[in-house]
Design an enzyme around this catalytic site. Structure first.
Site, mmCIF file in Angstrom:
data_model
loop_
_atom_site.group_PDB
_atom_site.id
_atom_site.type_symbol
_atom_site.label_atom_id
_atom_site.label_comp_id
_atom_site.label_asym_id
_atom_site.label_seq_id
_atom_site.Cartn_x
_atom_site.Cartn_y
_atom_site.Cartn_z
ATOM 1 N N HIS A 52 0.835 -1.198 0.000
ATOM 2 C CA HIS A 52 0.000 0.000 0.000
ATOM 3 C C HIS A 52 0.875 1.254 0.000
ATOM 4 C CE1 HIS A 52 0.856 0.358 4.297
ATOM 5 N NE2 HIS A 52 0.455 -0.895 4.453
HETATM 6 P P1 TYD Z 1 -2.343 -3.866 7.158
HETATM 7 O O1 TYD Z 1 -2.367 -2.429 6.755
HETATM 8 O O2 TYD Z 1 -2.806 -4.873 6.172
HETATM 9 O O3 TYD Z 1 -0.888 -4.266 7.669
HETATM 10 P P2 TYD Z 1 0.502 -4.279 6.854
HETATM 11 O O4 TYD Z 1 0.623 -2.973 6.159
HETATM 12 O O5 TYD Z 1 1.544 -4.451 7.919
HETATM 13 O O6 TYD Z 1 0.525 -5.426 5.938
HETATM 14 O O7 TYD Z 1 -3.185 -3.983 8.505
HETATM 15 C C1 TYD Z 1 -3.580 -5.230 9.022
HETATM 16 C C2 TYD Z 1 -4.858 -5.017 9.812
HETATM 17 O O8 TYD Z 1 -4.604 -4.230 10.973
HETATM 18 C C3 TYD Z 1 -5.926 -4.304 9.016
HETATM 19 O O9 TYD Z 1 -7.169 -4.917 9.336
HETATM 20 C C4 TYD Z 1 -5.917 -2.896 9.572
HETATM 21 C C5 TYD Z 1 -5.451 -3.098 10.990
HETATM 22 N N1 TYD Z 1 -4.695 -1.948 11.553
HETATM 23 C C6 TYD Z 1 -5.237 -1.229 12.598
HETATM 24 O O10 TYD Z 1 -6.346 -1.508 13.075
HETATM 25 N N2 TYD Z 1 -4.518 -0.184 13.121
HETATM 26 C C7 TYD Z 1 -3.310 0.167 12.639
HETATM 27 O O11 TYD Z 1 -2.675 1.119 13.142
HETATM 28 C C8 TYD Z 1 -2.765 -0.588 11.536
HETATM 29 C C9 TYD Z 1 -1.431 -0.233 10.954
HETATM 30 C C10 TYD Z 1 -3.495 -1.635 11.029
#
Ligand code: TYD
Length: 133
Positions: A52
């Site tokens: 992302h």
């Molecule tokens: P995601 O953005 O997919 O993680 P990464 O970028 O590490 O692969 O996030 C995983 C899950 O966690 C998603 O459901 C969103 C949630 N999340 C939160 O609730 N709070 C946060 O601060 C972050 C970064 C993610």
């Protein structure tokens, strides 16, 4: 479009003596004020994280323990950076696509973020990222 050179490796100052090492992140180390801290741990080695970009959030990524690789992409070129030192922070400005993989056993990926969590400022589709930036 952000120049890929706006992505920087920051040196985190440390104090080392025979008892071990202590690294300190104070205001002048980072180009933003920290609003949120999160970390990835218990990550399977074949895991793929990130995938992302952010409209608003700036981040610094640190390998607190172990190692992993971060792929950064500004829509024109890609670079792959291995993070494996707790005194090194990868600064990623807004509008940069990032992917994280190749986690070592026991790796801990610390993320310092300039914004609170807001799903609306994520760009999770690579083609949308490419078209807009
Ligand atoms: P995601 O953005 O997919 O993680 P990464 O970028 O590490 O692969 O996030 C995983 C899950 O966690 C998603 O459901 C969103 C949630 N999340 C939160 O609730 N709070 C946060 O601060 C972050 C970064 C993610």
């Amino acid at each position: 479009m952000h120049n890929i050179s706006s992505i920087k490796l920051l040196n985190i100052p440390k104090v080392h003596d025979e008892r071990g090492s202590l690294a300190v992140i104070e205001k002048e180390v980072l180009p933003f004020d920290i609003k949120r801290i999160y970390y990835l741990y218990d990550v399977p080695s074949d895991s793929y994280r990130g995938g992302h970009a952010h409209r608003e959030q700036e981040s610094v990524i640190i390998a607190l323990s172990g190692s992993f690789e971060v792929t950064i992409d500004n829509g024109e070129c890609r670079e792959r950076i291995m993070l494996n030192k707790p005194t090194q922070g990868l600064y990623i400005p807004t509008h940069i696509w990032r992917e994280i993989d190749n986690f070592s056993s026991g790796a801990v990926c610390l993320v310092l973020a300039s914004t609170e969590y807001n799903e609306d400022e994520y760009i999770r589709d690579y083609n949308t990222f490419k078209i807009n930036f």
